[in-house]
Design a protein around this motif. Structure first.
Motif, PDB file in Angstrom:
ATOM      1  N   LYS A 179       0.677  -1.197  -0.092  1.00  0.00           N
ATOM      2  CA  LYS A 179      -0.210  -0.049   0.059  1.00  0.00           C
ATOM      3  C   LYS A 179       0.789   1.176   0.119  1.00  0.00           C
ATOM      4  N   ARG A 180       2.349   1.383   1.038  1.00  0.00           N
ATOM      5  CA  ARG A 180       2.808   2.281  -0.126  1.00  0.00           C
ATOM      6  C   ARG A 180       4.211   1.372   0.299  1.00  0.00           C
ATOM      7  N   ILE A 181       4.237   2.096  -1.913  1.00  0.00           N
ATOM      8  CA  ILE A 181       5.797   1.546  -1.932  1.00  0.00           C
ATOM      9  C   ILE A 181       6.564   2.582  -2.393  1.00  0.00           C
ATOM     10  N   LEU A 182       7.785   2.883  -2.929  1.00  0.00           N
ATOM     11  CA  LEU A 182       8.926   3.162  -2.743  1.00  0.00           C
ATOM     12  C   LEU A 182       9.558   2.620  -4.166  1.00  0.00           C
ATOM     13  N   HIS A 183      10.023   3.147  -4.661  1.00  0.00           N
ATOM     14  CA  HIS A 183      11.136   3.048  -6.066  1.00  0.00           C
ATOM     15  C   HIS A 183      12.063   3.378  -5.753  1.00  0.00           C
ATOM     16  N   ILE A 184      13.541   3.033  -5.580  1.00  0.00           N
ATOM     17  CA  ILE A 184      14.861   3.992  -5.960  1.00  0.00           C
ATOM     18  C   ILE A 184      15.071   3.075  -7.086  1.00  0.00           C
ATOM     19  N   LYS A 185      15.460   4.428  -8.068  1.00  0.00           N
ATOM     20  CA  LYS A 185      15.761   3.962  -9.186  1.00  0.00           C
ATOM     21  C   LYS A 185      17.044   4.722  -9.433  1.00  0.00           C
ATOM     22  N   GLY A 186      17.545   4.111 -10.684  1.00  0.00           N
ATOM     23  CA  GLY A 186      19.479   4.852 -10.969  1.00  0.00           C
ATOM     24  C   GLY A 186      19.643   5.870 -11.567  1.00  0.00           C
ATOM     25  N   SER A 221      22.382   8.795  -6.331  1.00  0.00           N
ATOM     26  CA  SER A 221      24.063   9.405  -6.934  1.00  0.00           C
ATOM     27  C   SER A 221      24.429   8.108  -7.932  1.00  0.00           C
ATOM     28  N   ARG A 222      24.654   6.929  -7.509  1.00  0.00           N
ATOM     29  CA  ARG A 222      25.489   6.596  -8.351  1.00  0.00           C
ATOM     30  C   ARG A 222      24.938   4.738  -8.727  1.00  0.00           C
ATOM     31  N   ASP A 223      25.554   3.981  -9.522  1.00  0.00           N
ATOM     32  CA  ASP A 223      25.187   2.231  -8.648  1.00  0.00           C
ATOM     33  C   ASP A 223      25.741   1.894  -7.669  1.00  0.00           C
ATOM     34  N   PHE A 224      26.067   0.907  -7.233  1.00  0.00           N
ATOM     35  CA  PHE A 224      26.502  -0.065  -5.450  1.00  0.00           C
ATOM     36  C   PHE A 224      28.147   0.606  -5.669  1.00  0.00           C
ATOM     37  N   VAL A 225      28.254   1.493  -4.560  1.00  0.00           N
ATOM     38  CA  VAL A 225      29.381   0.994  -4.436  1.00  0.00           C
ATOM     39  C   VAL A 225      29.927   0.540  -3.083  1.00  0.00           C
ATOM     40  N   ALA A 226      30.899  -0.503  -2.431  1.00  0.00           N
ATOM     41  CA  ALA A 226      30.631  -0.578  -1.105  1.00  0.00           C
ATOM     42  C   ALA A 226      30.570   0.580  -0.147  1.00  0.00           C
ATOM     43  N   ASP A 227      30.208  -0.405   1.444  1.00  0.00           N
ATOM     44  CA  ASP A 227      30.130   0.833   2.426  1.00  0.00           C
ATOM     45  C   ASP A 227      29.233   2.282   1.885  1.00  0.00           C
ATOM     46  N   TYR A 228      29.374   2.943   1.213  1.00  0.00           N
ATOM     47  CA  TYR A 228      28.566   3.912   0.403  1.00  0.00           C
ATOM     48  C   TYR A 228      27.232   4.132   0.227  1.00  0.00           C
ATOM     49  N   SER A 229      27.052   3.233  -0.908  1.00  0.00           N
ATOM     50  CA  SER A 229      25.622   2.620  -1.065  1.00  0.00           C
ATOM     51  C   SER A 229      24.584   2.455   0.559  1.00  0.00           C
ATOM     52  N   ASP A 230      25.207   1.622   1.855  1.00  0.00           N
ATOM     53  CA  ASP A 230      24.340   1.252   2.786  1.00  0.00           C
ATOM     54  C   ASP A 230      24.514   2.892   3.515  1.00  0.00           C
ATOM     55  N   THR A 231      25.135   3.369   2.929  1.00  0.00           N
ATOM     56  CA  THR A 231      25.084   5.303   3.659  1.00  0.00           C
ATOM     57  C   THR A 231      23.497   5.553   3.347  1.00  0.00           C
ATOM     58  N   ALA A 247      14.137  -1.078  -6.071  1.00  0.00           N
ATOM     59  CA  ALA A 247      15.154  -1.623  -6.612  1.00  0.00           C
ATOM     60  C   ALA A 247      15.816  -1.531  -7.823  1.00  0.00           C
ATOM     61  N   PHE A 248      16.448  -0.557  -8.155  1.00  0.00           N
ATOM     62  CA  PHE A 248      16.907  -0.648  -9.453  1.00  0.00           C
ATOM     63  C   PHE A 248      17.425  -1.880 -10.042  1.00  0.00           C
ATOM     64  N   ASN A 249      18.491  -1.857  -9.091  1.00  0.00           N
ATOM     65  CA  ASN A 249      19.323  -3.617  -9.438  1.00  0.00           C
ATOM     66  C   ASN A 249      19.328  -4.422  -8.138  1.00  0.00           C
ATOM     67  N   ASP A 250      19.399  -5.761  -8.594  1.00  0.00           N
ATOM     68  CA  ASP A 250      19.494  -6.289  -7.374  1.00  0.00           C
ATOM     69  C   ASP A 250      20.642  -5.854  -6.515  1.00  0.00           C
ATOM     70  N   ILE A 251      21.911  -5.633  -6.451  1.00  0.00           N
ATOM     71  CA  ILE A 251      23.162  -5.422  -5.431  1.00  0.00           C
ATOM     72  C   ILE A 251      22.466  -3.365  -4.798  1.00  0.00           C
ATOM     73  N   ILE A 252      21.344  -3.195  -5.484  1.00  0.00           N
ATOM     74  CA  ILE A 252      20.846  -1.994  -4.361  1.00  0.00           C
ATOM     75  C   ILE A 252      20.278  -2.565  -3.293  1.00  0.00           C
ATOM     76  N   ALA A 253      19.141  -3.315  -4.206  1.00  0.00           N
ATOM     77  CA  ALA A 253      18.549  -4.285  -3.410  1.00  0.00           C
ATOM     78  C   ALA A 253      18.708  -4.897  -2.383  1.00  0.00           C
ATOM     79  N   ALA A 254      20.434  -5.597  -2.049  1.00  0.00           N
ATOM     80  CA  ALA A 254      20.887  -6.834  -1.288  1.00  0.00           C
ATOM     81  C   ALA A 254      21.816  -5.829  -0.494  1.00  0.00           C
ATOM     82  N   SER A 255      22.409  -4.418  -0.604  1.00  0.00           N
ATOM     83  CA  SER A 255      22.181  -3.622  -0.084  1.00  0.00           C
ATOM     84  C   SER A 255      21.397  -3.262   1.161  1.00  0.00           C
ATOM     85  N   LEU A 256      19.750  -2.566   0.392  1.00  0.00           N
ATOM     86  CA  LEU A 256      19.130  -2.573   1.405  1.00  0.00           C
ATOM     87  C   LEU A 256      18.271  -3.408   2.209  1.00  0.00           C
TER      88      LEU A 256
END
Ligand code: XLF
Length: 353
Positions: A179-186, A221-231, A247-256
């Motif tokens: 009922k409350r959806i978020l799209h994390i876009k690239g 702001s960018r694709d996955f970067v270790a440490d940075y993306s989690d923050t 999430a726009f890709n799997d690695i960002i979804a995994a980070s989430l």
């Protein structure tokens, strides 16, 4: 007899060992069918005994026929591009080719330098994934095959039906009752993720106004970067208030998933998460990720098909029109969006579990 392969063994030494002329050795390398079987055996044996390694670069310069394909990806730390590069390499090998792999980190200057390097190694063709510097391909005289962002002078474009994939992802979240959806876009410079976003919005607009879930967009702001993306993910306003995220890709979804786990938010009970790619990585998360698969195997097949076709056409001086190959997407449902054992399309979960 020398042990192992020898870089300092040249054609002259092979000719001497086989007791033939250098021209015969050269014919053995370039046109073996022009030699008798007896002669082929003699030269082949001498090469083996000496551990001769043919100089492919010199051969490419002299003959204009290279057996190396340049592959440019944003980063092999993203499992999707690692898998794609591996698959391209496997298919190239079947054609007798090797690949030379470059990582651009989505940086236009690094991409420019990478392409110069590839050309200096006389590659037969360049497969460029998610280019961030269109203009550098303009005066290149080897075939350029693009995956995702097209560049102006490319011979072929291999694209995934990202728009349809975004549409599928939105509808899946709605179908399971979010009922409350978020799209994390690239980032805005990735054409593929802009298309995914458009598909997601198409899904939203296709619903009657009163049926629409509350829907928000956050642009990374960018694709996955270790440490940075989690923050960055951790800083998304009211993150905990959503019950469905695409999430726009799997690695960002995994980070989430990691960020949510740290906050004690249960997936899928409190929030359902779906990614995009279908990379091997999506099966390794806890819980395993639902995703929209891009079918890497099909993408690499098209890339290598295009290389072979244009390589021949360029040789024969008859380059045809630009080709477009489109790969369909597919929804893969795993535990990150499963509530109950078997989510049925169209069935709305209103809570209680
Ligand atoms: O460029 C897009 C965004 O990230 C690409 O296909 C990917 O999904 C790979 O992870």
């Amino acid at each position: 007899m020398p042990k192992g392969k020898q870089y300092n063994v040249n054609m002259r030494l092979v000719a001497k060992q086989a007791n033939v002329s250098i021209a015969t050795v050269s014919r053995y390398i370039n046109n073996p069918e022009k030699l008798s079987e007896n002669m082929r055996e003699k030269v082949g044996k001498a090469m083996n005994d000496l551990g001769y390694i043919p100089n492919e670069l010199a051969k490419a310069v002299l003959s204009g026929v290279s057996k190396v394909i340049g592959v440019v990806v944003p980063s092999v730390t993203n499992p999707f591009f690692a898998e794609l590069a591996t698959s391209i390499e496997q298919k190239a090998r079947l054609e007798g080719d090797a690949i030379l792999l470059m990582n651009t980190h989505d940086d236009a200057e690094i991409e420019k330098a990478s392409v110069s390097t590839l050309l200096s190694y006389r590659v037969a063709a360049i497969i460029v994934c998610r280019s961030q510097n269109e203009s550098i391909y303009e005066n290149i005289d080897v075939p350029v095959i693009c995956f995702e962002n097209p560049v102006s002078n490319c011979q072929a474009i291999v694209r995934v039906d990202n728009e349809q994939g975004g549409f599928i992802a939105f509808n899946h979240l709605v179908d399971i009752g979010c009922k409350r959806i978020l799209h994390i876009k690239g980032p805005g410079t990735f054409e593929a993720t802009e298309e995914r976003y458009r598909g997601f919005i198409r899904g939203f607009e296709a619903l009657d106004e009163k049926e629409r879930p509350e829907t928000d967009i956050y642009q990374m702001s960018r694709d996955f970067v270790a440490d940075y993306s989690d923050t960055e993910l951790d800083s998304i306003p009211n993150l905990a208030s959503y019950d469905g995220v695409f999430a726009f890709n799997d690695i960002i979804a995994a980070s989430l998933l990691r960020v949510l786990n740290r906050r004690g938010i249960d997936v899928p009970e409190q929030m359902r998460v779906i990614g995009f790619d279908g990379s091997y990585y999506s099966q390794m998360t806890a819980p395993p990720l639902s995703t929209v698969s891009q079918h890497v195997d099909q993408i690499s097949t098209y890339c290598i098909e295009a290389v072979s076709r244009f390589r021949n056409e360029i040789k024969e001086d008859k380059v045809s029109q630009r080709l477009t190959f489109t790969v369909p997407t597919e929804l893969i449902i795993r535990d990150s969006t499963k509530i109950g054992d078997d989510p049925v399309k169209g069935l709305k979960y209103i809570g209680g579990r």
